[in-house]
Design a protein around this motif. Sequence first.
Motif, PDB file in Angstrom:
ATOM      1  N   GLY A  36       0.793  -1.226   0.000  1.00 56.75           N
ATOM      2  CA  GLY A  36       0.000   0.000   0.000  1.00 56.75           C
ATOM      3  C   GLY A  36       0.824   1.274   0.000  1.00 56.75           C
ATOM      4  N   LEU A  37       1.987   1.253  -0.660  1.00 53.28           N
ATOM      5  CA  LEU A  37       2.795   2.463  -0.732  1.00 53.28           C
ATOM      6  C   LEU A  37       2.211   3.471  -1.709  1.00 53.28           C
ATOM      7  CD1 LEU A  37       4.850   0.451   0.627  1.00 53.28           C
ATOM      8  CD2 LEU A  37       6.645   1.680  -0.582  1.00 53.28           C
ATOM      9  N   VAL A  38       1.378   2.985  -2.640  1.00 46.68           N
ATOM     10  CA  VAL A  38       0.754   3.866  -3.630  1.00 46.68           C
ATOM     11  C   VAL A  38      -0.747   3.860  -3.383  1.00 46.68           C
ATOM     12  CG1 VAL A  38       0.447   4.336  -6.088  1.00 46.68           C
ATOM     13  CG2 VAL A  38       2.573   3.284  -5.283  1.00 46.68           C
ATOM     14  N   LYS A  39      -1.269   5.015  -3.034  1.00 44.94           N
ATOM     15  CA  LYS A  39      -2.697   5.140  -2.734  1.00 44.94           C
ATOM     16  C   LYS A  39      -3.155   6.536  -3.096  1.00 44.94           C
ATOM     17  CE  LYS A  39      -1.452   4.154   1.481  1.00 44.94           C
ATOM     18  NZ  LYS A  39      -1.441   3.825   2.932  1.00 44.94           N
ATOM     19  N   ASP A  40      -4.426   6.815  -2.933  1.00 45.96           N
ATOM     20  CA  ASP A  40      -4.951   8.137  -3.268  1.00 45.96           C
ATOM     21  C   ASP A  40      -4.230   9.214  -2.466  1.00 45.96           C
ATOM     22  OD1 ASP A  40      -6.722   7.104  -5.062  1.00 45.96           O
ATOM     23  OD2 ASP A  40      -8.429   7.063  -3.682  1.00 45.96           O
ATOM     24  N   GLY A  41      -3.654  10.187  -3.160  1.00 41.25           N
ATOM     25  CA  GLY A  41      -2.983  11.296  -2.493  1.00 41.25           C
ATOM     26  C   GLY A  41      -1.591  10.994  -1.987  1.00 41.25           C
ATOM     27  N   THR A  57       6.793  24.124 -17.529  1.00 47.68           N
ATOM     28  CA  THR A  57       6.406  24.572 -16.182  1.00 47.68           C
ATOM     29  C   THR A  57       7.554  24.344 -15.206  1.00 47.68           C
ATOM     30  OG1 THR A  57       5.389  22.403 -15.787  1.00 47.68           O
ATOM     31  CG2 THR A  57       3.944  24.181 -16.546  1.00 47.68           C
ATOM     32  N   PRO A  58       8.511  25.286 -15.163  1.00 46.90           N
ATOM     33  CA  PRO A  58       9.643  25.147 -14.238  1.00 46.90           C
ATOM     34  C   PRO A  58       9.209  25.163 -12.780  1.00 46.90           C
ATOM     35  CG  PRO A  58      10.108  26.790 -15.931  1.00 46.90           C
ATOM     36  CD  PRO A  58       8.649  26.452 -16.034  1.00 46.90           C
ATOM     37  N   ASP A  59      10.016  24.532 -11.941  1.00 42.23           N
ATOM     38  CA  ASP A  59       9.856  24.499 -10.488  1.00 42.23           C
ATOM     39  C   ASP A  59       8.553  23.840 -10.050  1.00 42.23           C
ATOM     40  OD1 ASP A  59      11.076  24.924  -8.021  1.00 42.23           O
ATOM     41  OD2 ASP A  59       9.878  26.716  -7.635  1.00 42.23           O
ATOM     42  N   ALA A  60       8.107  22.864 -10.803  1.00 42.28           N
ATOM     43  CA  ALA A  60       6.929  22.097 -10.402  1.00 42.28           C
ATOM     44  C   ALA A  60       7.312  20.624 -10.371  1.00 42.28           C
ATOM     45  CB  ALA A  60       5.778  22.325 -11.374  1.00 42.28           C
ATOM     46  N   ALA A  61       6.890  19.933  -9.327  1.00 40.49           N
ATOM     47  CA  ALA A  61       7.175  18.503  -9.206  1.00 40.49           C
ATOM     48  C   ALA A  61       5.901  17.776  -8.802  1.00 40.49           C
ATOM     49  CB  ALA A  61       8.270  18.251  -8.174  1.00 40.49           C
ATOM     50  N   ALA A  62       5.645  16.643  -9.443  1.00 39.50           N
ATOM     51  CA  ALA A  62       4.455  15.854  -9.134  1.00 39.50           C
ATOM     52  C   ALA A  62       4.800  14.387  -9.306  1.00 39.50           C
ATOM     53  CB  ALA A  62       3.302  16.241 -10.057  1.00 39.50           C
ATOM     54  N   PRO A  63       4.079  13.495  -8.618  1.00 40.61           N
ATOM     55  CA  PRO A  63       4.343  12.064  -8.793  1.00 40.61           C
ATOM     56  C   PRO A  63       4.130  11.649 -10.241  1.00 40.61           C
ATOM     57  CG  PRO A  63       2.909  12.456  -6.899  1.00 40.61           C
ATOM     58  CD  PRO A  63       3.014  13.748  -7.638  1.00 40.61           C
ATOM     59  N   GLY A  64       4.912  10.681 -10.680  1.00 43.26           N
ATOM     60  CA  GLY A  64       4.744  10.179 -12.032  1.00 43.26           C
ATOM     61  C   GLY A  64       3.534   9.272 -12.141  1.00 43.26           C
ATOM     62  N   ALA A  65       3.129   8.997 -13.379  1.00 43.13           N
ATOM     63  CA  ALA A  65       1.995   8.107 -13.621  1.00 43.13           C
ATOM     64  C   ALA A  65       2.402   6.670 -13.310  1.00 43.13           C
ATOM     65  CB  ALA A  65       1.539   8.238 -15.069  1.00 43.13           C
ATOM     66  N   TRP A  66       1.559   5.984 -12.528  1.00 46.12           N
ATOM     67  CA  TRP A  66       1.863   4.611 -12.125  1.00 46.12           C
ATOM     68  C   TRP A  66       1.557   3.654 -13.265  1.00 46.12           C
ATOM     69  CZ3 TRP A  66       4.822   3.193  -8.357  1.00 46.12           C
ATOM     70  CH2 TRP A  66       4.848   1.858  -7.937  1.00 46.12           C
ATOM     71  N   GLY A  67       2.273   2.558 -13.296  1.00 42.07           N
ATOM     72  CA  GLY A  67       2.046   1.573 -14.341  1.00 42.07           C
ATOM     73  C   GLY A  67       2.787   0.295 -14.044  1.00 42.07           C
ATOM     74  N   ASP A  68       2.880  -0.541 -15.049  1.00 43.57           N
ATOM     75  CA  ASP A  68       3.560  -1.820 -14.920  1.00 43.57           C
ATOM     76  C   ASP A  68       5.005  -1.640 -15.372  1.00 43.57           C
ATOM     77  OD1 ASP A  68       4.217  -4.432 -14.620  1.00 43.57           O
ATOM     78  OD2 ASP A  68       3.071  -5.171 -16.333  1.00 43.57           O
ATOM     79  N   PHE A  69       5.952  -1.891 -14.475  1.00 39.26           N
ATOM     80  CA  PHE A  69       7.355  -1.725 -14.844  1.00 39.26           C
ATOM     81  C   PHE A  69       8.202  -2.746 -14.095  1.00 39.26           C
ATOM     82  CE2 PHE A  69       6.356   1.327 -11.459  1.00 39.26           C
ATOM     83  CZ  PHE A  69       7.292   1.016 -10.488  1.00 39.26           C
ATOM     84  N   GLY A  70       9.428  -2.905 -14.545  1.00 39.49           N
ATOM     85  CA  GLY A  70      10.322  -3.898 -13.955  1.00 39.49           C
ATOM     86  C   GLY A  70      10.079  -5.284 -14.532  1.00 39.49           C
ATOM     87  N   GLU A  71      10.878  -6.229 -14.087  1.00 39.83           N
ATOM     88  CA  GLU A  71      10.772  -7.604 -14.566  1.00 39.83           C
ATOM     89  C   GLU A  71      10.520  -8.551 -13.408  1.00 39.83           C
ATOM     90  OE1 GLU A  71      14.330  -8.597 -16.622  1.00 39.83           O
ATOM     91  OE2 GLU A  71      14.047  -7.107 -18.219  1.00 39.83           O
ATOM     92  N   ALA A  72       9.869  -9.636 -13.710  1.00 39.79           N
ATOM     93  CA  ALA A  72       9.674 -10.689 -12.713  1.00 39.79           C
ATOM     94  C   ALA A  72      10.885 -11.633 -12.757  1.00 39.79           C
ATOM     95  CB  ALA A  72       8.389 -11.452 -13.000  1.00 39.79           C
ATOM     96  N   GLY A  73      11.076 -12.350 -11.681  1.00 41.85           N
ATOM     97  CA  GLY A  73      12.173 -13.309 -11.654  1.00 41.85           C
ATOM     98  C   GLY A  73      12.960 -13.229 -10.372  1.00 41.85           C
ATOM     99  N   ALA A  74      13.788 -14.237 -10.159  1.00 41.14           N
ATOM    100  CA  ALA A  74      14.563 -14.323  -8.922  1.00 41.14           C
ATOM    101  C   ALA A  74      15.702 -13.309  -8.930  1.00 41.14           C
ATOM    102  CB  ALA A  74      15.122 -15.734  -8.763  1.00 41.14           C
ATOM    103  N   LEU A  75      15.949 -12.751  -7.762  1.00 39.48           N
ATOM    104  CA  LEU A  75      17.064 -11.823  -7.605  1.00 39.48           C
ATOM    105  C   LEU A  75      18.348 -12.626  -7.437  1.00 39.48           C
ATOM    106  CD1 LEU A  75      15.412  -9.244  -5.164  1.00 39.48           C
ATOM    107  CD2 LEU A  75      15.239  -9.424  -7.650  1.00 39.48           C
ATOM    108  N   ASP A  76      19.451 -12.073  -7.924  1.00 44.15           N
ATOM    109  CA  ASP A  76      20.703 -12.818  -7.996  1.00 44.15           C
ATOM    110  C   ASP A  76      21.582 -12.524  -6.779  1.00 44.15           C
ATOM    111  OD1 ASP A  76      22.945 -14.199  -8.689  1.00 44.15           O
ATOM    112  OD2 ASP A  76      23.150 -13.324 -10.686  1.00 44.15           O
ATOM    113  N   ALA A  77      21.545 -13.411  -5.800  1.00 46.19           N
ATOM    114  CA  ALA A  77      22.347 -13.231  -4.590  1.00 46.19           C
ATOM    115  C   ALA A  77      23.838 -13.351  -4.879  1.00 46.19           C
ATOM    116  CB  ALA A  77      21.932 -14.258  -3.536  1.00 46.19           C
ATOM    117  N   ALA A  78      24.198 -14.012  -5.973  1.00 51.16           N
ATOM    118  CA  ALA A  78      25.607 -14.204  -6.292  1.00 51.16           C
ATOM    119  C   ALA A  78      26.301 -12.895  -6.669  1.00 51.16           C
ATOM    120  CB  ALA A  78      25.745 -15.204  -7.441  1.00 51.16           C
ATOM    121  N   LEU A  79      25.532 -11.867  -6.963  1.00 50.62           N
ATOM    122  CA  LEU A  79      26.117 -10.572  -7.325  1.00 50.62           C
ATOM    123  C   LEU A  79      26.640  -9.820  -6.113  1.00 50.62           C
ATOM    124  CD1 LEU A  79      23.539  -9.389 -10.026  1.00 50.62           C
ATOM    125  CD2 LEU A  79      25.850 -10.275 -10.392  1.00 50.62           C
TER     126      LEU A  79
END
Length: 689
Positions: free
Chosen positions: A468-473, A625-647
């Motif tokens: 629930g890190l992304v919610k209304d507001g 519009t300089p000096d304005a900041a707003a959250p970006g549009a949410w969507g599907d990003f990143g990849e699925a799969g196991a993280l590599d502990a060997a790194l």
Amino acid sequence: MPKLTIDGLEVEVPAGTSVLQAAEELGIEIPRFCYHPRLPVAANCRMCLVEIEKVPKPVASCAQPVGEGMVVKTNSPAALQARKNVMELLLINHPLDCPICDQGGECDLQDQAVAYGKDKGRYIEEKRAVTEKYLGPLIKTAMTRCIHCTRCVRFLTEIAGVPELGMVNRGEHAEITTYVERALTSELSGNIVDLCPVGALTSKPYAFTARPWELKKTESIDVLDAVGSNIRIDTRGNQVMRVLPRLHEDVNEEWLGDKSRAAIDGLAKRRLDTPYVRRDGQLRPATWAEAFAAIEAGLSGLKGAEIAAIAGDLADAESMFALKLLMQALGSPNLDCRQDGAALDPKVSASWRFNTGIAGIEQADALLIVGSNPRIEAPVLNARIRKRVLKGGFKVATVGVKTDLTYAAQHLGDGVEAFQAVVDGENPFFDVLKTAERPMIVLGMGALARADGARILGAARHLAEKAGLVKDGWNGFNVLHTAAARVGGLEIGFVPGKGGLDTRGILKAAAAGKVKAVWLLGADQLPTNPLDSAFVIYQGHHGDVGAQVADVILPGAAYTEKDGTYVNTEGRVQRAQRAVFPPGEAREDWKILRAASEVLGHVLPFDSLDALRDALAAAVPAFATPDAAAPGAWGDFGEAGALDAALGPLGSAVSNYYMTDPISRASPTMAACTLEIIEAGNARTGTHG
């Protein structure tokens, strides 16, 4: 809310407000030395004494809360006499060295002695003297001038979180000292020079070089990290003399990191001030016409797929946009602004922004830091996290190499296994995030630049949605960048086109001979061996890594030498202003690209900075519009799969705070900081790095 009367004017203020703050609401000035609105109240200079009815003696207004019906007189004869007496006592031991003091001309003690002091003193005994203290390469001391306001002590203890200054002894023998004589280790230590109201602490690199009335002041933006701190550049002639912070409540408040403040001496070192062309295996000075002719010959006959471009960490948005248009005209889809290979999804803006905003940290109530060390990647932002921690009710946890962040943080583990446990809900900190009202995650380049960075990004998105890190507001998904150009490049779309190669792909293809020409726009954080057989055009301002592998060098302008647009880690568009002109034959980057486009037969559709900015705003409306900041549009990003502990463990993308870019690597002051702070610290602790 209590009502009170100050100098005959009635004011209503919240309970707990001090008399001094209430007076400021009415525009009434009360002198002070120790009080600062961002520091804890000390009330030890006594310069802010006022008279309050029914109180038998003058009261320190900075520490006196307002009360209902209180009647305050700030300019009564008793108050004025009290201030004169305080000023007389403060000046008892103060040396008469204003003509050689670097604080002269912008000194609170000078100004208030004129406005509130007596015209003579009665103290005829010998003055005391205090030995100078060693505080490192950045701060010069003259402790005989110290009036014991303790601003420096309170800043390092409360704001910076590195309590290395304090007061020893009592009475006339009291001294501000580091206890054990060694350099201050805070990345924000230079701010105590700004805070010092007298000349006890001054800038060591700036010592005895200029007077404030000699300097031209230019408001601009810092680009040596991704915070986008607002700064003022002070210049004399064509030389940058110093950089000071500028107030911006939503970005840097009024603080500035030491590198941003003191690395400016690198602007004059190792500069590229004339074009170079490689002849017979050696780089030799050339004219602009010869350099452009060499580029035309080097690109002649190449297909678009055989040409690539990589933008560096200090590039401005205008030059990246111009280079993108040029690459498109040449038919090349191979371009990237992520020279470290960070797995950021250019299609989803929320995946590469600090979505809460820097000021939004103060509204959060739980934080997970993954693969980042904000203390050295963004010291000003880290101070904001510490500020929130001190308010209470804010739990912080980290995944990555354990380090001192200057505030309490639960260390969950070094590697991706610890992060995966949080994502899967197996670590108790998942419940902390899920039950928090405004939870947030900070994802660093140390995590995203790994080979499994795309999977870490996908896991972080999954955690954000699940907890629930992304919610209304509220959007608590944050990426902390280390490069000032990165967000601007992603906004512009300086990323691979259809069928194009990213940074890793470009380097691999160049090593295989498939990419035969690479245009480096200030790209200096790359492994250069894969480029040995390619035709390399380097456009930048320092003879750093990229210049050494180049076949043609086009001398560009540093951030102090051009008007440019930068986008900080939260997506805030800000404009840097030119303070000085580039040295020698160097030119602004967009002008170089415009001239090159003519030679290459693909003339870019603008011939002025305004026209370029209009085209940029038309292509990417955020730049309008300089000096304005707003959250970006949410969507599907990143990849699925196991993280590599060997790194291995999740470390920070920054190993040496004082040397992260061509400017700081060329700076003698930053070299001294590396030697006296980092290497000396490693020697004391027995660590290596």
